[in-house]
Scaffold this motif. Structure first.
Motif, PDB file in Angstrom:
ATOM      1  N   UNK A 106      63.131 108.226  14.476  1.00 42.81           N
ATOM      2  CA  UNK A 106      62.670 106.868  14.745  1.00 42.81           C
ATOM      3  C   UNK A 106      62.950 105.951  13.558  1.00 42.81           C
ATOM      4  N   UNK A 107      62.762 106.459  12.347  1.00 42.79           N
ATOM      5  CA  UNK A 107      63.067 105.671  11.147  1.00 42.79           C
ATOM      6  C   UNK A 107      64.514 105.206  11.161  1.00 42.79           C
ATOM      7  N   UNK A 190      53.896 106.300  15.917  1.00 46.14           N
ATOM      8  CA  UNK A 190      54.616 105.827  17.099  1.00 46.14           C
ATOM      9  C   UNK A 190      55.546 106.888  17.659  1.00 46.14           C
ATOM     10  N   UNK A 191      56.170 107.668  16.785  1.00 43.83           N
ATOM     11  CA  UNK A 191      57.087 108.708  17.270  1.00 43.83           C
ATOM     12  C   UNK A 191      56.349 109.688  18.181  1.00 43.83           C
ATOM     13  N   UNK A 201      58.761 102.685  31.004  1.00 41.51           N
ATOM     14  CA  UNK A 201      57.910 101.504  30.892  1.00 41.51           C
ATOM     15  C   UNK A 201      56.787 101.737  29.891  1.00 41.51           C
ATOM     16  N   UNK A 202      56.216 102.928  29.892  1.00 42.96           N
ATOM     17  CA  UNK A 202      55.158 103.235  28.940  1.00 42.96           C
ATOM     18  C   UNK A 202      55.704 103.225  27.513  1.00 42.96           C
ATOM     19  N   UNK A 203      56.899 103.761  27.320  1.00 40.37           N
ATOM     20  CA  UNK A 203      57.528 103.716  25.997  1.00 40.37           C
ATOM     21  C   UNK A 203      57.756 102.265  25.569  1.00 40.37           C
ATOM     22  N   UNK A 208      56.367  97.373  22.370  1.00 34.12           N
ATOM     23  CA  UNK A 208      56.030  95.951  22.492  1.00 34.12           C
ATOM     24  C   UNK A 208      54.756  95.570  21.741  1.00 34.12           C
ATOM     25  N   UNK A 209      53.915  96.540  21.414  1.00 36.73           N
ATOM     26  CA  UNK A 209      52.661  96.216  20.726  1.00 36.73           C
ATOM     27  C   UNK A 209      52.883  95.730  19.299  1.00 36.73           C
TER      28      UNK A 209
END
Length: 356
Positions: A106-107, A190-191, A201-203, A208-209
């Motif tokens: 993710x980084x 988050x990862x 959509x959940x991802x 989006x937060x």
């Protein structure tokens, strides 16, 4: 003139003695109505993909019979085939030597995508070698990027506008705020949350937060993350229309028959084979992979641009009348390779380097 399109399979033609140009009866989707740009959407997809494969085959240019495609810059029909996406997939996500730990993956994705510029990634690599979260140091990264900015180097891509993030993190430089955004996202586990997400959509909602990542950017980042092993969702399970796609939809349809923009993109994805057949077009897909929602969304954006020249009388919701970016060939070769979970790499001819 507008024409009514169908949302269901054509019914069988009425049985009659064979005649030339015999009409077939189609089930109507009234009141949805399209403009001539609707047909152009499919023709553009074919022409752009033809140009892609001509370059893939290392044929001499020009690569299209369409002068608009030869003159102006357009993305590929498939998002993952664009140069920046290819670099992300091969050199950032799956490059040998990098850790497959979720935080590290993710980084790397966030560090690359917040700037979305190959040269910026390679600048950081030239200073630090493999770019890892384990060895990340804000002050060192910020110093290198600040020095690049001070001598006039562009560290951000012009593909889309990144909000500065200054209101949330309070730092003077845009890139400083974005480095802090990466830290903030990773510190919020988050990862792990993305791994546990049950749907694309959940991802998207998780991404989006975070401050500065509105609908469009959050969706683009979600698609990029989905190239990796962190998530494994169908690219045709969820879509968020961007501003350009909305402009393209408004040029293709005079009346969407009550369908919203998401439903229109889904309609296009579902109907692709039927529309190519209706127009007598042969579409060469991506080595067995059909157009996905993200690709049809992007095609709307590109057709919005293309129709400014091809159909200048059809304005839609956009005020723009010119295409800004002129095509310039990048002669640095690409060897195409896609996320292994797509199972299409085996279909790509070997020695496929080309200069898309």
């Amino acid at each position: 003139m507008s024409k009514i399109i169908s949302n269901s399979d054509p019914v069988l033609p009425i049985k009659q003695p064979p005649k030339k140009n015999r009409m077939q009866i189609h089930v109507s989707l009234a009141p949805a109505k399209t403009t001539e740009v609707f047909d152009t959407y499919w023709k553009f997809a074919v022409l752009r993909q033809e140009a892609f494969f001509k370059r893939f085959q290392q044929l001499a240019g020009p690569w299209s019979e369409d002068e608009i495609i030869n003159k102006f810059k357009f993305t590929n029909a498939y998002r993952a085939a664009d140069r920046t996406s290819q670099y992300l997939i091969k050199e950032v996500i799956y490059k040998e030597g990098y850790s497959n730990a979720p935080n590290e993956i993710l980084f790397r994705i966030l560090l690359f995508k917040l700037f979305n510029k190959i040269e910026t990634w390679e600048l950081l690599m030239s200073e630090f070698g493999l770019l890892t979260y384990k060895d990340y140091d804000f002050r060192k990264y910020d110093k290198i990027l600040s020095e690049a900015m001070s001598i006039g180097e562009r560290i951000y891509s012009a593909a889309y506008i990144m909000p500065s993030g200054g209101a949330f993190f309070g730092l003077k430089s845009k890139h400083s705020n974005h480095l802090k955004l990466i830290e903030h996202i990773l510190e919020n586990k988050t990862a792990d949350k993305l791994i546990e997400a049950k749907s694309m959509q959940q991802a998207f909602e998780i991404i989006k937060t975070f401050h500065g990542l509105g609908d469009f950017l959050a969706y683009q980042f979600t698609v990029d993350i989905n190239y990796s092993t962190l998530t494994n969702f169908s690219e045709s399970s969820f879509v968020v229309p961007g501003p350009g796609a909305k402009g393209g939809i408004s040029k293709c349809f005079t009346n969407t028959g009550g369908l919203n923009n998401v439903e229109i993109i889904k309609l296009m994805t579902d109907r692709q084979e039927k529309e190519f057949e209706r127009l007598g077009l042969t579409f060469n897909d991506l080595w067995g992979r059909k157009l996905q929602l993200i690709d049809c969304q992007n095609l709307f954006c590109e057709v919005d641009k293309y129709s400014r020249v091809r159909h200048p009388d059809i304005k839609g919701s956009s005020d723009r009348v010119k295409i800004k970016q002129i095509f310039k060939s990048n002669h640095s070769p690409i060897e195409y390779w896609f996320p292994p979970k797509w199972d299409i790499n085996k279909n790509i001819p070997k020695n496929n380097k080309t200069d898309q």
